[in-house]
Design an enzyme around this catalytic site. Sequence first.
Site, mmCIF file in Angstrom:
data_model
loop_
_atom_site.group_PDB
_atom_site.id
_atom_site.type_symbol
_atom_site.label_atom_id
_atom_site.label_comp_id
_atom_site.label_asym_id
_atom_site.label_seq_id
_atom_site.Cartn_x
_atom_site.Cartn_y
_atom_site.Cartn_z
ATOM 1 N N ALA A 110 1.034 -1.154 0.064
ATOM 2 C CA ALA A 110 0.031 -0.061 -0.061
ATOM 3 C C ALA A 110 0.855 1.342 -0.167
ATOM 4 O O ALA A 110 2.118 1.164 0.218
ATOM 5 C CB ALA A 110 -0.978 0.005 1.245
ATOM 6 N N LYS A 111 0.320 2.412 -0.305
ATOM 7 C CA LYS A 111 1.024 3.690 0.238
ATOM 8 C C LYS A 111 0.012 4.850 0.112
ATOM 9 O O LYS A 111 -1.049 4.601 -0.358
ATOM 10 C CB LYS A 111 2.133 4.005 -1.164
ATOM 11 C CG LYS A 111 3.078 4.704 -1.168
ATOM 12 C CD LYS A 111 4.411 3.853 -0.513
ATOM 13 C CE LYS A 111 5.295 4.729 -0.034
ATOM 14 N NZ LYS A 111 6.474 3.893 0.304
#
Length: 421
Positions: A110-111
Amino acid sequence: MPTTHEFDSPMYNEAVSQFSNVATLMGLDANIADRLKVPQKSTIVAFPFRHDTYSEVETIFGYRVQHLTTMGPTKGGIRFAPDVDLGEVAALAMWMTWKCSIVGVPFGGAKGGVRVNPMELSRAELQRVTRRYTMEIINVIGPETDIPAPDLGTNEQVMAWMMDTYSQHVGHSVPAVVTGKPPALGGSIARREATGRGLMFLLPQAAAARELDPAGITTAIHGFGNVGRYAAVAGEQMGAKVVAVSDISGAVYNPDGLNIAAATKWVDENRFLEGFPDADFIDGDKIFELPVEVLVPAAIQGVITADNADSIQAKIVIEGANNPTTLVADQMLRDRNVFIVPDILANAGGVTVSYFEWVQDVQKYFWTENETVGRLREIMIRAFNEVLSITEAEGVDMRTAALIKGIRRVADAKLVRGVFP
Ligand code: NAD
């Protein structure tokens, strides 16, 4: 083939083209390949941010992208940067998936990102942006769903505010919702140093691969934030000669070796490297041309390009930053036999100790520094050796080998889980 124009950006296109090339090379199942090109969930928010000048209210964009939910919760940093966009965050989320898979931690990638320049904010402003952004994404994060961490422009304090905001919302303390927190809140000892230290554990391995002596090996580090600073400290402790470091103000260079403790103290007191004594102050970009054996890009993306790749004299590049090298420059360096330890392997020490932090928070049982650092070292060196053996078995470079390792585990998991419904 899904439409990917929502994410269209140079960085996302680079991540996809890297992935597609390796998927083809591996003969990856076409359905799986299509699925992995796009993130599973993307959240875009726009929210009001009140400056210290009370009447000034700005609308700010924030993002949280979860690339893969197959492997467990998703995991990835939050960056505060003036030009961050959905495509950049989606690319970084994809790389996080491969990174987690390479070191074998049970997360998907994720980011997150907030389009703001943190260097222009007061502490109170930074806190307001952080807390409001956290509220905006509160329904998509959580200790069993998606766990943020620090990245470019964010730090332990930002994570502490995120943890506090989330905990206030649910009504009890939830340390495991973020990693990279201060140890007083359940942060792991040695998380702060983990990315820089982890990448320096690979320096002797890379030196051996190039038949260089790691003792006294000359090293230049682009970036002197969380990753660059602790890479410099670890490099010096391991006997490398760190001759240059840089930040956004420029670079300091001393061919006899810098005193890293003094440089660190200088930045703590003066914010930037500029003015640091006992070294020449040079243009930040000149760091790429210095006569050194090892170069560590540890600041921002896209700094090693077709324009400067041929002036790089280093024999080893260890990528601390995410995506510091463009695809074209990567090929140019390899043509000149430069040994590249790619970002998804080299900077995986951060997510590895973030995983340790999450495990400790969930179990409410904390490890010693020796346990943490020892396990980090073991995981980094094992991952390096496995990637190196893929280069030999498949006749490919280190980046391709790292991607093969990362993608293979994820594809196996996707195949056995099947398609729902
Ligand atoms: P940071 O904000 O702590 O430090 C960034 C450094 O880069 C600072 O020295 C800053 O002055 C410099 N910098 C910023 N903008 C610049 C510019 N335009 N030109 C030149 N220098 C510039 O960030 P960080 O956490 O050290 O992250 C650095 C890189 O490492 C990023 O690519 C990040 O995604 C990656 N990374 C970080 C971690 C982590 O644990 N923090 C983990 C893996 C990868």
